[in-house]
Design a protein around this motif. Structure first.
Motif, PDB file in Angstrom:
ATOM      1  N   LYS A 152       0.815  -1.216   0.000  1.00 46.23           N
ATOM      2  CA  LYS A 152       0.000   0.000   0.000  1.00 46.23           C
ATOM      3  C   LYS A 152       0.847   1.263   0.000  1.00 46.23           C
ATOM      4  O   LYS A 152       0.395   2.318  -0.409  1.00 46.23           O
ATOM      5  CB  LYS A 152      -0.964   0.007   1.179  1.00 46.23           C
ATOM      6  CG  LYS A 152      -2.097  -0.967   1.004  1.00 46.23           C
ATOM      7  CD  LYS A 152      -3.170  -0.757   2.036  1.00 46.23           C
ATOM      8  CE  LYS A 152      -4.327  -1.677   1.725  1.00 46.23           C
ATOM      9  NZ  LYS A 152      -5.497  -1.411   2.522  1.00 46.23           N
ATOM     10  N   LEU A 153       2.086   1.167   0.429  1.00 47.15           N
ATOM     11  CA  LEU A 153       2.982   2.313   0.411  1.00 47.15           C
ATOM     12  C   LEU A 153       3.340   2.733  -1.017  1.00 47.15           C
ATOM     13  O   LEU A 153       3.754   3.866  -1.247  1.00 47.15           O
ATOM     14  CB  LEU A 153       4.262   2.012   1.192  1.00 47.15           C
ATOM     15  CG  LEU A 153       4.090   1.760   2.687  1.00 47.15           C
ATOM     16  CD1 LEU A 153       5.418   1.364   3.319  1.00 47.15           C
ATOM     17  CD2 LEU A 153       3.519   2.992   3.363  1.00 47.15           C
ATOM     18  N   ASP A 154       3.182   1.826  -1.983  1.00 48.24           N
ATOM     19  CA  ASP A 154       3.490   2.128  -3.382  1.00 48.24           C
ATOM     20  C   ASP A 154       2.309   2.738  -4.131  1.00 48.24           C
ATOM     21  O   ASP A 154       2.457   3.140  -5.278  1.00 48.24           O
ATOM     22  CB  ASP A 154       3.921   0.845  -4.112  1.00 48.24           C
ATOM     23  CG  ASP A 154       5.199   0.274  -3.544  1.00 48.24           C
ATOM     24  OD1 ASP A 154       6.175   1.041  -3.418  1.00 48.24           O
ATOM     25  OD2 ASP A 154       5.226  -0.931  -3.227  1.00 48.24           O
ATOM     26  N   TYR A 155       1.129   2.797  -3.518  1.00 45.69           N
ATOM     27  CA  TYR A 155      -0.063   3.297  -4.201  1.00 45.69           C
ATOM     28  C   TYR A 155       0.084   4.783  -4.528  1.00 45.69           C
ATOM     29  O   TYR A 155       0.590   5.563  -3.734  1.00 45.69           O
ATOM     30  CB  TYR A 155      -1.309   3.110  -3.344  1.00 45.69           C
ATOM     31  CG  TYR A 155      -1.840   1.684  -3.282  1.00 45.69           C
ATOM     32  CD1 TYR A 155      -1.064   0.595  -3.650  1.00 45.69           C
ATOM     33  CD2 TYR A 155      -3.114   1.439  -2.840  1.00 45.69           C
ATOM     34  CE1 TYR A 155      -1.561  -0.688  -3.580  1.00 45.69           C
ATOM     35  CE2 TYR A 155      -3.618   0.153  -2.763  1.00 45.69           C
ATOM     36  CZ  TYR A 155      -2.829  -0.910  -3.151  1.00 45.69           C
ATOM     37  OH  TYR A 155      -3.317  -2.181  -3.084  1.00 45.69           O
ATOM     38  N   ASN A 156      -0.372   5.150  -5.698  1.00 40.72           N
ATOM     39  CA  ASN A 156      -0.452   6.550  -6.136  1.00 40.72           C
ATOM     40  C   ASN A 156      -1.876   6.791  -6.617  1.00 40.72           C
ATOM     41  O   ASN A 156      -2.533   5.872  -7.110  1.00 40.72           O
ATOM     42  CB  ASN A 156       0.530   6.808  -7.282  1.00 40.72           C
ATOM     43  CG  ASN A 156       1.964   6.672  -6.850  1.00 40.72           C
ATOM     44  OD1 ASN A 156       2.506   7.576  -6.249  1.00 40.72           O
ATOM     45  ND2 ASN A 156       2.568   5.524  -7.139  1.00 40.72           N
ATOM     46  N   TRP A 157      -2.332   8.029  -6.512  1.00 41.50           N
ATOM     47  CA  TRP A 157      -3.697   8.362  -6.869  1.00 41.50           C
ATOM     48  C   TRP A 157      -3.719   9.504  -7.882  1.00 41.50           C
ATOM     49  O   TRP A 157      -2.978  10.478  -7.740  1.00 41.50           O
ATOM     50  CB  TRP A 157      -4.490   8.809  -5.640  1.00 41.50           C
ATOM     51  CG  TRP A 157      -4.691   7.733  -4.639  1.00 41.50           C
ATOM     52  CD1 TRP A 157      -5.771   6.913  -4.520  1.00 41.50           C
ATOM     53  CD2 TRP A 157      -3.791   7.358  -3.599  1.00 41.50           C
ATOM     54  NE1 TRP A 157      -5.592   6.048  -3.472  1.00 41.50           N
ATOM     55  CE2 TRP A 157      -4.378   6.293  -2.884  1.00 41.50           C
ATOM     56  CE3 TRP A 157      -2.531   7.792  -3.196  1.00 41.50           C
ATOM     57  CZ2 TRP A 157      -3.774   5.679  -1.813  1.00 41.50           C
ATOM     58  CZ3 TRP A 157      -1.914   7.180  -2.128  1.00 41.50           C
ATOM     59  CH2 TRP A 157      -2.541   6.129  -1.448  1.00 41.50           C
TER      60      TRP A 157
END
Length: 135
Positions: free
Chosen positions: A98-103
């Motif tokens: 989840k630390l790699d998620y971008n929005w």
């Protein structure tokens, strides 16, 4: 250096809003919004998990999920639907957390293109028509 502040009552703001966030901070919102035409595919129909995307400002990766639709209600009561694209960098896909998620927030589909709802914002999201090959 320019100091940005909220306008005083009766004072016309100097900067155009490029997002809902900047409008809430006091940037001038002229009310010029893009929206998906009736019957046209929206962002969730154009982009699917596993597809490769990139932006006009140099980011991109592989889509994890599409969130929305979210609804923005303007001061005059009109409703504008928009979506959020969640992606991870391509080199992290498959071993991402989840630390790699971008929005990419506030996305609307207009004539097969993914744009931001504010006409003052020229950002674009480009996508491949087929899902990316997974490592």
């Amino acid at each position: 250096m320019q100091i940005r502040r909220k306008p005083r009552p009766g004072e016309m703001p100097q900067h155009l809003a490029h997002s809902l966030y900047s409008a809430r901070l006091g940037a001038h919102d002229p009310g010029c919004y893009r929206s998906t035409p009736p019957g046209a595919p929206d962002v969730a129909a154009l982009v699917r998990p596993g597809m490769m995307i990139r932006t006009s400002y140099g980011t991109g990766g592989i889509v994890i999920t599409i969130e929305g639709p979210h609804v923005h209600v303007t001061a005059d009561g009109r409703e504008y639907r928009h979506f959020t694209i969640v992606y991870v960098p391509a080199d992290r896909f498959g071993r991402h957390t989840k630390l790699d998620y971008n929005w990419i927030s506030e996305c609307v589909a207009v004539n097969g293109r993914i744009l931001k709802p504010f006409e003052a914002n020229t950002d674009k999201v480009f996508f491949e028509g087929v899902p990316a090959s997974l490592p």
